[in-house]
Design an enzyme around this catalytic site. Structure first.
Site, mmCIF file in Angstrom:
data_model
loop_
_atom_site.group_PDB
_atom_site.id
_atom_site.type_symbol
_atom_site.label_atom_id
_atom_site.label_comp_id
_atom_site.label_asym_id
_atom_site.label_seq_id
_atom_site.Cartn_x
_atom_site.Cartn_y
_atom_site.Cartn_z
ATOM 1 N N SER A 31 0.949 -1.275 0.034
ATOM 2 C CA SER A 31 -0.088 -0.024 0.017
ATOM 3 C C SER A 31 0.976 1.085 0.032
ATOM 4 C CB SER A 31 -0.707 -0.156 1.266
ATOM 5 O OG SER A 31 -1.622 1.118 1.215
ATOM 6 N N LYS A 37 -1.176 -0.836 -4.506
ATOM 7 C CA LYS A 37 -2.446 -0.247 -4.172
ATOM 8 C C LYS A 37 -1.814 1.278 -3.839
ATOM 9 C CE LYS A 37 -4.812 0.069 0.153
ATOM 10 N NZ LYS A 37 -5.409 -0.592 1.288
ATOM 11 N N LYS A 80 -3.025 5.219 -2.779
ATOM 12 C CA LYS A 80 -4.030 5.900 -1.802
ATOM 13 C C LYS A 80 -4.530 7.126 -2.927
ATOM 14 C CE LYS A 80 -4.077 3.810 2.007
ATOM 15 N NZ LYS A 80 -5.270 3.234 2.650
ATOM 16 N N ASP A 137 -7.269 2.995 -3.157
ATOM 17 C CA ASP A 137 -7.971 3.285 -1.874
ATOM 18 C C ASP A 137 -8.206 4.547 -1.600
ATOM 19 O OD1 ASP A 137 -9.144 2.582 0.511
ATOM 20 O OD2 ASP A 137 -7.269 1.961 1.321
ATOM 21 N N ASN A 196 -10.266 5.507 1.093
ATOM 22 C CA ASN A 196 -10.509 5.805 2.525
ATOM 23 C C ASN A 196 -11.743 6.903 2.722
ATOM 24 O OD1 ASN A 196 -7.215 5.154 3.017
ATOM 25 N ND2 ASN A 196 -8.618 4.023 4.446
ATOM 26 N N GLU A 216 -11.296 0.847 -3.529
ATOM 27 C CA GLU A 216 -11.494 0.507 -2.304
ATOM 28 C C GLU A 216 -12.062 1.775 -1.661
ATOM 29 O OE1 GLU A 216 -7.909 -0.915 -0.185
ATOM 30 O OE2 GLU A 216 -8.778 -1.127 1.607
ATOM 31 N N ASP A 252 -13.772 -1.664 2.723
ATOM 32 C CA ASP A 252 -12.948 -1.799 3.599
ATOM 33 C C ASP A 252 -13.924 -1.447 5.084
ATOM 34 O OD1 ASP A 252 -11.046 -1.502 5.647
ATOM 35 O OD2 ASP A 252 -9.458 -0.356 4.699
ATOM 36 N N LYS A 311 -10.047 -7.071 7.472
ATOM 37 C CA LYS A 311 -9.396 -6.741 8.360
ATOM 38 C C LYS A 311 -9.681 -7.246 9.710
ATOM 39 C CE LYS A 311 -7.532 -2.289 6.313
ATOM 40 N NZ LYS A 311 -7.836 -0.917 6.548
ATOM 41 N N GLY A 334 -4.385 -4.347 5.738
ATOM 42 C CA GLY A 334 -3.305 -4.339 6.790
ATOM 43 C C GLY A 334 -3.665 -2.926 7.627
#
Ligand code: SMG
Ligand code: MG
Length: 377
Positions: A144, A170, A172, A197, A199, A222, A247, A271, A299
């Protein structure tokens, strides 16, 4: 389906809790902030037969989820550890039920449960992988990559990880740092396995921008939207050809069932900390496996304790995509286990020794400890 043979009961004498501050080798930037030090709670279950280790994956601030270190510390010391100490003798599979009265606080519960499972399995001489139903002896390793200064720096960083042998990248993303960053990586490295990802940095209003990511043929996007946006994720999924992976939203097996029913996710990031423990993680794996939904192991910048546990989890048959299980050195110069996870031909080995199969480096553990407390009956 992996068969789960229960572990032997433990008799709990004490719970040792520590807050550690471990420096990161480089800052890790996501859509919600930058970390330079990993603050983590390490849990030791002290039983009549020996010790077991667990890790609470909260961050110092409640930006990834509502949980954070001081909150976890409070609930662990005042409610969770006392509840287990009060019960004194119990099987690891009973921990979830004993702690169920406390609403939420899943990361705190997960760390405590892991310490108990580890103690029980070390006493039995059985590995965590065998216990969970691991089928592989090593797992493919993805990395990541945090948001970098600019796309040029991102390409350089990604290139370094590819040279090390990581099999999946991956990156961000956040609004304004999505299309150009992704384009730069695709242009520089061709058709490498690549995913992004967010978030939770977007809303449905950003659907047009997110649809532009489709041209990069990503493995997945993600968590584009908020934790409780299951319906909006389903709406967005219909707009995109890129598979939506959840996630933050998948906080339990029930949430996974709801996401499947609504069509909110084509892929899951599992996770153990986020869902309340490795046993709940296995339940989600089993549900996804039965439904034909691919999963991968996420992770939380784990120390060698959680990293060993994650490798075992990712060795279950439904984990068909590479996880965020990188070498310890991707985050840390010094880990708290004597044999930190290393990258071998793009894979990380599943430990085979009793329990988590890793030994604690006591000197490192002490060196990183900033606060500790022992709870007894
Ligand atoms: O452990 O390799 C790792 C980090 C993977 O990107 C990673 N985790 O949303 O998936 C995620 C983030 C959350 C980290 S916040 C502490
Ligand atoms: Mg994520």
């Amino acid at each position: 389906m992996p068969l789960l043979r229960p572990a032997s009961p433990v008799t709990l004498d004490a719970v040792d809790l520590r807050v550690l501050h471990i420096p990161l080798v480089s800052p890790f930037t996501t859509s919600f902030g930058t970390e330079t030090v990993r603050e983590v709670i390490v849990v030791t279950a002290v039983t009549t037969d020996g010790r077991g280790w667990g890790e609470v994956v909260t961050s110092a601030e409640p930006y990834y989820s509502s949980e954070y270190t001081q909150g976890a510390w409070d609930v662990l010391t005042r409610f969770l550890a006392p509840a287990l100490l009060e019960r004194r003798t119990f099987a690891p599979e009973e921990v979830g039920g004993i702690l169920d009265r406390v609403v939420g606080h899943r990361m705190a519960k997960a760390g405590l449960e892991l310490a108990v499972i580890d103690a029980a399995l070390r006493a039995e001489g059985r590995s965590f992988g065998q216990y969970l139903g691991a089928e592989a002896d090593r797992v493919p390793s993805g990395v990541s990559v945090g948001i970098q200064r600019d796309p040029v720096a991102l390409v350089e960083t990604v290139g370094g990880y590819l040279d090390e042998g990581y099999v999946r990248i991956k990156i961000k993303i956040k609004p304004g740092r999505d299309l150009d960053d992704t384009a730069a990586v695709r242009e520089a490295f061709g058709s490498i396995p690549l995913q992004v990802d967010a978030n939770s940095a977007y809303t449905l209003q950003d659907a047009d921008t997110l649809a532009e990511l489709d041209r990069f043929e990503l493995l997945l996007i993600e968590q584009p939207l908020q934790e409780d946006d299951l319906v909006d994720h389903a709406t967005l999924a219909k707009r995109l050809t890129t598979p939506v992976c959840l996630d933050e939203s998948i906080v339990s097996d029930k949430a996974a069932a709801d996401a499947f029913a609504l069509g909110s996710a084509a892929i899951l990031n599992i996770k153990a900390g986020r869902v309340g423990g490795y046993l709940e993680a296995v339940a989600i794996h089993d549900r996804a496996f039965a439904a034909g939904v691919p999963v991968w192991c996420g992770g939380m910048l784990e120390t060698g304790i959680g990293r060993a546990a994650n490798a075992a989890l990712a060795a279950l048959p439904g984990f068909t995509l590479p996880g965020d299980i990188s070498a310890s050195a991707r985050f840390y110069d010094r880990d708290i286990v004597t044999e930190p996870a290393v990258l071998e031909d793009g894979y990380v080995r599943v430990p085979t020794g009793p329990g988590l199969g890793v030994d604690i480096d006591k000197a490192a553990l002490d060196a990183f400890t900033v606060h500790r407390e022992r709870l007894t009956r």
